[in-house]
Design a protein around this motif. Structure first.
Motif, PDB file in Angstrom:
ATOM      1  N   ARG A  46      17.896 -19.460   6.299  1.00  0.00           N
ATOM      2  CA  ARG A  46      17.399 -20.842   6.408  1.00  0.00           C
ATOM      3  C   ARG A  46      17.989 -21.524   7.640  1.00  0.00           C
ATOM      4  N   THR A 105      15.768 -25.173  -0.101  1.00  0.00           N
ATOM      5  CA  THR A 105      16.673 -26.304  -0.292  1.00  0.00           C
ATOM      6  C   THR A 105      15.916 -27.545  -0.712  1.00  0.00           C
ATOM      7  N   SER A 107      17.881 -30.512  -1.171  1.00  0.00           N
ATOM      8  CA  SER A 107      18.658 -31.619  -0.596  1.00  0.00           C
ATOM      9  C   SER A 107      18.193 -31.960   0.817  1.00  0.00           C
ATOM     10  N   VAL A 111      16.544 -35.562   2.016  1.00  0.00           N
ATOM     11  CA  VAL A 111      17.283 -36.270   3.073  1.00  0.00           C
ATOM     12  C   VAL A 111      16.390 -36.449   4.313  1.00  0.00           C
TER      13      VAL A 111
ATOM     14  N   ASN B  40      19.754 -30.298  -8.205  1.00  0.00           N
ATOM     15  CA  ASN B  40      19.003 -30.865  -7.084  1.00  0.00           C
ATOM     16  C   ASN B  40      19.379 -32.323  -6.825  1.00  0.00           C
ATOM     17  N   GLY B  43      23.118 -32.361  -5.471  1.00  0.00           N
ATOM     18  CA  GLY B  43      23.137 -31.874  -4.094  1.00  0.00           C
ATOM     19  C   GLY B  43      22.531 -32.879  -3.126  1.00  0.00           C
ATOM     20  N   SER B  44      21.491 -33.588  -3.560  1.00  0.00           N
ATOM     21  CA  SER B  44      20.854 -34.606  -2.711  1.00  0.00           C
ATOM     22  C   SER B  44      21.785 -35.794  -2.502  1.00  0.00           C
ATOM     23  N   LEU B  47      24.500 -34.562  -0.002  1.00  0.00           N
ATOM     24  CA  LEU B  47      23.987 -34.428   1.365  1.00  0.00           C
ATOM     25  C   LEU B  47      23.650 -35.797   1.966  1.00  0.00           C
ATOM     26  N   GLY B  48      23.102 -36.692   1.130  1.00  0.00           N
ATOM     27  CA  GLY B  48      22.803 -38.042   1.600  1.00  0.00           C
ATOM     28  C   GLY B  48      24.071 -38.740   2.071  1.00  0.00           C
ATOM     29  N   THR B  65      24.671 -27.575   5.265  1.00  0.00           N
ATOM     30  CA  THR B  65      23.800 -26.391   5.339  1.00  0.00           C
ATOM     31  C   THR B  65      24.198 -25.338   4.304  1.00  0.00           C
ATOM     32  N   GLY B  66      25.499 -25.091   4.180  1.00  0.00           N
ATOM     33  CA  GLY B  66      25.954 -24.050   3.259  1.00  0.00           C
ATOM     34  C   GLY B  66      25.943 -24.481   1.806  1.00  0.00           C
ATOM     35  N   CYS B  68      25.422 -27.640   0.030  1.00  0.00           N
ATOM     36  CA  CYS B  68      24.293 -28.398  -0.540  1.00  0.00           C
ATOM     37  C   CYS B  68      22.996 -27.596  -0.482  1.00  0.00           C
ATOM     38  N   GLY B  69      22.813 -26.850   0.619  1.00  0.00           N
ATOM     39  CA  GLY B  69      21.598 -26.060   0.775  1.00  0.00           C
ATOM     40  C   GLY B  69      21.471 -25.000  -0.307  1.00  0.00           C
ATOM     41  N   THR B  72      21.228 -26.635  -4.094  1.00  0.00           N
ATOM     42  CA  THR B  72      19.884 -27.096  -4.449  1.00  0.00           C
ATOM     43  C   THR B  72      18.869 -26.004  -4.155  1.00  0.00           C
ATOM     44  N   VAL B 101      11.514 -35.441  -7.418  1.00  0.00           N
ATOM     45  CA  VAL B 101      11.376 -36.043  -6.097  1.00  0.00           C
ATOM     46  C   VAL B 101      11.948 -37.468  -6.087  1.00  0.00           C
ATOM     47  N   GLY B 104      15.779 -37.296  -6.638  1.00  0.00           N
ATOM     48  CA  GLY B 104      16.407 -36.705  -5.452  1.00  0.00           C
ATOM     49  C   GLY B 104      16.445 -37.698  -4.297  1.00  0.00           C
ATOM     50  N   LEU B 105      15.307 -38.366  -4.065  1.00  0.00           N
ATOM     51  CA  LEU B 105      15.241 -39.368  -2.997  1.00  0.00           C
ATOM     52  C   LEU B 105      16.192 -40.532  -3.285  1.00  0.00           C
ATOM     53  N   ALA B 108      19.789 -39.352  -2.676  1.00  0.00           N
ATOM     54  CA  ALA B 108      20.084 -39.229  -1.246  1.00  0.00           C
ATOM     55  C   ALA B 108      20.278 -40.609  -0.618  1.00  0.00           C
ATOM     56  N   TYR B 112      23.757 -42.062   0.918  1.00  0.00           N
ATOM     57  CA  TYR B 112      23.749 -42.557   2.290  1.00  0.00           C
ATOM     58  C   TYR B 112      24.311 -43.981   2.343  1.00  0.00           C
TER      59      TYR B 112
END
Lengths: 178, 120
Positions: A46, A105, A107, A111, B40, B43-44, B47-48, B65-66, B68-69, B72, B101, B104-105, B108, B112
């Protein structure tokens, strides 16, 4: 069609499936090890795709879109083969939970949607959100159809050699072509 | 170096998804994939929070990348959504898709905003 065990919903681990229920207690280090190893391979694949096709904050995340949709195509095919054919015991934990779980993924998807919306590209954000969701479910469907064909072909071939003729004789006794 | 950090994060994230899924699914009997929804959303959120933090590329590779990716997953989520729809629970499939969705949104965005509030 009726089946003795409930049909799997969760491809990672469905506790209503006896094999899934017992696998961690039977071989904890091996199961978690192959999941970790698969996850590393998937995540690196990925990262490679994302590095090759970067996108601006307001742009459509084609790399992650491609990763998620192709991962869904592959999980559909994999799980169809796992449930209809004969595969080695650690196939699902390694390829499904590990490789494909690490490759796709959720996340980064949400994001990126948030980032595009916050950067003023609401249309792109919405298009990316919907295209990934619909593309993913459609891809699982296509992968599943392809995997069933493959699984049935391999399963039938192995079934013939494993069970021999009695079953087939019984089935053909009532009017089948001789 | 980046490759090693991504690998390390994923080596933790993927098994943690499996263990979380097992733990969550063992606490209820419905076919609804609460376990996948949990990883999910968590993890969101992480990452957020991470993308708003003033961290270098090494931390992003390890945790973003590692970890959270790999924590999820879209493949599991997509498969479960189709499976629910196929098993005659189209409403449950729709609820799963929309809840995942939206949650998750929301997670995130919350992550943030929380980081921005903390670091100013």
């Amino acid at each position: 069609m009726t089946e003795p065990t409930p049909r799997r919903v969760d491809p990672d681990v469905d506790l209503r499936v006896p094999a899934d229920r017992g696998e961690l207690r039977a071989h904890p280090a091996v199961v978690l090890g192959v999941i970790a190893a698969g996850g590393v391979l998937g995540a690196l694949a990925r990262a490679g795709v994302q590095a090759a096709f970067p996108h601006p904050p307001t742009g459509f995340g084609w790399a992650t879109f491609g990763v998620n949709v192709s991962g869904c195509l592959l999980i559909g095919a994999l799980m169809a083969v796992v449930t209809t054919g004969r595969v080695p015991p650690l196939t699902r934990p390694f390829l499904g939970v590990g490789v494909l779980g690490g490759y796709t993924t959720f996340s980064t998807y949400v994001v990126d949607v948030r980032q595009a919306a916050a950067a003023g590209a609401a249309g792109t954000a919405l298009a990316y959100l919907a295209a990934t969701l619909l593309g993913a479910v459609a891809a699982v469907w296509v992968g599943d159809a392809a995997g069933r064909l493959l699984g049935r072909a391999t399963g039938a071939r192995e079934g013939e050699t494993a069970t021999g003729r009695p079953g087939a004789d019984g089935a053909r006794a009532d009017g089948g072509p001789s | 170096m980046t490759v090693l950090l991504i690998a390390l994060g994923a080596a933790v994230g993927a098994p943690l998804r499996y263990l979380t899924d097992r733990a969550v699914q063992s606490r209820h009997a419905s076919p609804f994939p609460w376990g996948t929804l949990t990883v999910n959303v968590v993890g969101s959120l992480v990452l957020g929070a991470l993308v708003a933090a003033p961290v270098g590329p090494a931390v992003s590779a390890l945790l973003g990348t590692g970890f959270c990716g790999a924590l999820t997953t879209y493949s599991t989520f997509g498969y479960e959504t189709l499976r629910l729809a196929r098993d005659g629970s189209r409403l449950l499939a729709l609820v799963n898709a929309l809840t995942s969705v939206a949650a998750g949104l929301g997670a995130a965005t919350l992550g943030y905003a929380a980081t921005r509030a903390l670091v100013g």
